[in-house]
Design a protein around this motif. Structure first.
Motif, PDB file in Angstrom:
ATOM      1  N   ASN A  11      -7.140   5.561   4.572  1.00 30.01           N
ATOM      2  CA  ASN A  11      -8.486   5.915   4.116  1.00 30.01           C
ATOM      3  C   ASN A  11      -9.062   4.880   3.163  1.00 30.01           C
ATOM      4  N   LEU A  12     -10.394   4.803   3.115  1.00 25.96           N
ATOM      5  CA  LEU A  12     -11.058   4.083   2.047  1.00 25.96           C
ATOM      6  C   LEU A  12     -10.678   4.734   0.720  1.00 25.96           C
ATOM      7  N   PRO A  13     -10.186   3.969  -0.248  1.00 27.07           N
ATOM      8  CA  PRO A  13      -9.756   4.569  -1.520  1.00 27.07           C
ATOM      9  C   PRO A  13     -10.869   5.374  -2.170  1.00 27.07           C
ATOM     10  N   GLY A  14     -10.537   6.595  -2.595  1.00 26.48           N
ATOM     11  CA  GLY A  14     -11.489   7.451  -3.293  1.00 26.48           C
ATOM     12  C   GLY A  14     -12.486   8.169  -2.399  1.00 26.48           C
ATOM     13  N   SER A  72      -3.972   9.449   4.176  1.00 25.17           N
ATOM     14  CA  SER A  72      -3.884   8.810   2.862  1.00 25.17           C
ATOM     15  C   SER A  72      -3.454   7.350   2.960  1.00 25.17           C
ATOM     16  N   LYS A  73      -2.855   6.965   4.077  1.00 26.76           N
ATOM     17  CA  LYS A  73      -2.384   5.594   4.235  1.00 26.76           C
ATOM     18  C   LYS A  73      -3.500   4.623   4.621  1.00 26.76           C
ATOM     19  N   CYS A 128     -13.300   9.045   7.208  1.00 24.09           N
ATOM     20  CA  CYS A 128     -13.005   8.504   5.882  1.00 24.09           C
ATOM     21  C   CYS A 128     -13.489   7.066   5.722  1.00 24.09           C
TER      22      CYS A 128
END
Length: 236
Positions: free
Chosen positions: A176-179, A173-174, A140
């Motif tokens: 990861n690179l957003p998006g 989700s905590k 990610c």
């Protein structure tokens, strides 16, 4: 079925994914052959077969000294890697596929799992062209996304017969690179495995000791990944 997990760069978790495939399929009582083509020999180390006399170097070069794989367990055999594999470059891109057929390995095993180097060289091309299923993992991060995109574009030029999957690996989700999940999905569409392989801390224990017993919830999440891989996919 021959399954290759391959990436343009290291650090994408390809060897971990191959270990997951091996352990889950072995628990289902499938007969499995591992072929380690990486000169780093990470897969061989995980299964305790380093610095052996008979390796993938002899197998890939069609040497008469290849006498067959080593037995790890009742249903897992291995052709270990060789640190000298990086020197073996004057080979046809189809030599591995030829040698698998020559030795009748498809008939002896339910699954052959290939772990090539993390770059596109002679060994990786052999692993790709031998595969019925090709898994391209990326984590990610933006660099993995770009590397996966470049690799996928290169492979599109090959006209592969294999079913091709792109796997978003070590998803959290905590952190990861957003998006990033949406970026992968938009780029690779129907080639994406619908659910990413989650970041699971206990997988480190599995790579350190392949006899480690996975907890039932972890096993269930990994079963879903394996089911998708062996169930069919799209051609690139």
């Amino acid at each position: 079925m021959v399954i290759t997990t391959s990436s343009w760069k290291g650090g994408t978790g390809k060897t971990t994914l191959n270990i997951i495939l091996t352990i889950i399929l072995a628990l289902r009582r499938m007969k499995i052959l591992l072929i380690d083509l990486d000169s780093n020999c990470a897969l061989s180390q995980c299964f305790g077969y380093l610095m052996k006399d008979v390796t993938s170097m002899e197998f890939l070069s069609a040497s008469d000294s290849f006498q067959g794989p080593y037995k790890y367990s009742d249903n897992i055999d291995i052709i270990p890697g060789n640190i000298k594999n990086v020197l073996l470059n004057n080979i046809s891109d189809f030599q591995l596929k030829i040698n698998i057929k020559k030795h009748g390995l498809r008939d002896k095993y339910d699954y052959i799992i290939i772990d090539p180097p993390g770059y596109l060289g002679a060994h990786t091309r052999n692993a790709v062209f031998a595969a019925d299923v090709l898994v391209i993992p990326g984590t990610c991060s933006r660099i993995d996304y770009e590397a996966t995109s470049l690799y996928f574009s290169e492979l599109e030029q090959y006209g592969l017969d294999a079913d091709v999957f792109v796997c978003l690996n070590a998803f959290s989700s905590k952190t990861n690179l957003p998006g990033i999940r949406e970026m992968y999905q938009e780029k690779f569409g129907e080639f994406m495995i619908p659910e990413p392989v989650p970041y699971i801390a206990s997988l480190k224990k599995l790579t350190n000791d392949v006899r480690y017993q996975l907890a039932a919830p972890v096993r269930a999440r990994l079963d879903a990944y394996v089911d998708h891989i062996i169930g069919g996919g799209k051609n690139a």
